[in-house]
Design an enzyme around this catalytic site. Sequence first.
Site, PDB file in Angstrom:
ATOM      1  N   HIS A  94      -6.343 -34.378 -48.188  1.00 37.79           N
ATOM      2  CA  HIS A  94      -5.040 -33.740 -48.432  1.00 37.79           C
ATOM      3  C   HIS A  94      -5.084 -32.315 -47.870  1.00 37.79           C
ATOM      4  O   HIS A  94      -6.121 -31.651 -47.927  1.00 37.79           O
ATOM      5  CB  HIS A  94      -4.752 -33.718 -49.938  1.00 37.79           C
ATOM      6  CG  HIS A  94      -3.348 -33.312 -50.257  1.00 37.79           C
ATOM      7  ND1 HIS A  94      -2.943 -32.003 -50.217  1.00 37.79           N
ATOM      8  CD2 HIS A  94      -2.246 -34.048 -50.589  1.00 37.79           C
ATOM      9  CE1 HIS A  94      -1.642 -31.951 -50.517  1.00 37.79           C
ATOM     10  NE2 HIS A  94      -1.201 -33.165 -50.748  1.00 37.79           N
ATOM     11  N   GLU A 151       1.757 -35.928 -43.720  1.00 33.23           N
ATOM     12  CA  GLU A 151       2.273 -34.895 -44.616  1.00 33.23           C
ATOM     13  C   GLU A 151       2.415 -33.567 -43.879  1.00 33.23           C
ATOM     14  O   GLU A 151       1.453 -32.794 -43.776  1.00 33.23           O
ATOM     15  CB  GLU A 151       1.316 -34.717 -45.804  1.00 33.23           C
ATOM     16  CG  GLU A 151       1.266 -35.918 -46.711  1.00 33.23           C
ATOM     17  CD  GLU A 151       1.102 -35.477 -48.157  1.00 33.23           C
ATOM     18  OE1 GLU A 151       1.907 -35.917 -48.995  1.00 33.23           O
ATOM     19  OE2 GLU A 151       0.202 -34.671 -48.441  1.00 33.23           O
TER      20      GLU A 151
HETATM   21  P1  PGA Z   1       5.518 -32.754 -52.760  1.00 34.59           P
HETATM   22  O1  PGA Z   1       3.931 -32.961 -52.446  1.00 34.59           O
HETATM   23  O2  PGA Z   1       6.098 -34.121 -53.009  1.00 34.59           O
HETATM   24  O3  PGA Z   1       5.525 -31.901 -53.989  1.00 34.59           O
HETATM   25  O4  PGA Z   1       6.102 -32.101 -51.572  1.00 34.59           O
HETATM   26  C1  PGA Z   1       3.486 -34.030 -51.653  1.00 34.59           C
HETATM   27  C2  PGA Z   1       1.992 -33.961 -51.516  1.00 34.59           C
HETATM   28  O5  PGA Z   1       1.444 -32.883 -51.355  1.00 34.59           O
HETATM   29  O6  PGA Z   1       1.289 -35.009 -51.576  1.00 34.59           O
END
Ligand code: PGA
Length: 227
Positions: A94, A151
């Site tokens: 992540h 992401e």
């Molecule tokens: P968010 O986070 O939905 O709060 O934007 C997503 C993530 O970091 O996995």
Amino acid sequence: MYYLVANWKSHKHVADVRHWFETVELALAETDEVAVVVCPPAVHLFDAYDLVQQQSLPVTLGMQDISAYPFGKYTGAIAAEMVAEQVDYAIVGHSERRRYFGETDSEVAKKVDMCLMHEIIPIVCVDEPYLESQLHVIDSQAYDSMIVAYEPLAAIGSGEPDTPEHAQQVARSIRDLTTSKVPVLYGGSVDAENVGLYLNQSLIDGALVGGASLDARDWSALVQAVV
Ligand code: PGA
């Protein structure tokens, strides 16, 4: 198969975990077409596991991270082997792990290996412009057994998600760099209102959700919007 993955990050006391599982409404999620995955903080994993079992909830659990090492002298680390019975998935790489904990691409690759050794499906997080280096460091044999989450940094927690069309383009690049069958999730400011826009894209197989997974009602609404 669609994947809806809740990432609670560093949130929730013990009592909040119980409250969440007691209030979440997932009756409609008992379908083979949607996998609902909840990734609590590791310290709450076993409570979450008991709550899911007791209520026979249609939920599988995941880790937010996993150690790059096996059992051994690695103070503070949680080895895949310790949680293999409780979780089916683990988020690895992540952007918050990369940014605040200095996680490198090669560590992420080792984490993928540890997951697969213990039959945990890794959800590998990637972002532009690093897709190629982040994916090609991983053993290509793992491509058939992992999930990739796109992401974009600017979209995480900002309320400003990427456009579904651009997410679709990135999903295509991810498949070109790995295999055409790898499931691709989109993550970054996904909520009950916009989740359908992403899942309607032909190359997007689910969502990785932070903020909108913390409140059981928000999460129930999001799951119901998909189911
Ligand atoms: P968010 O986070 O939905 O709060 O934007 C997503 C993530 O970091 O996995």
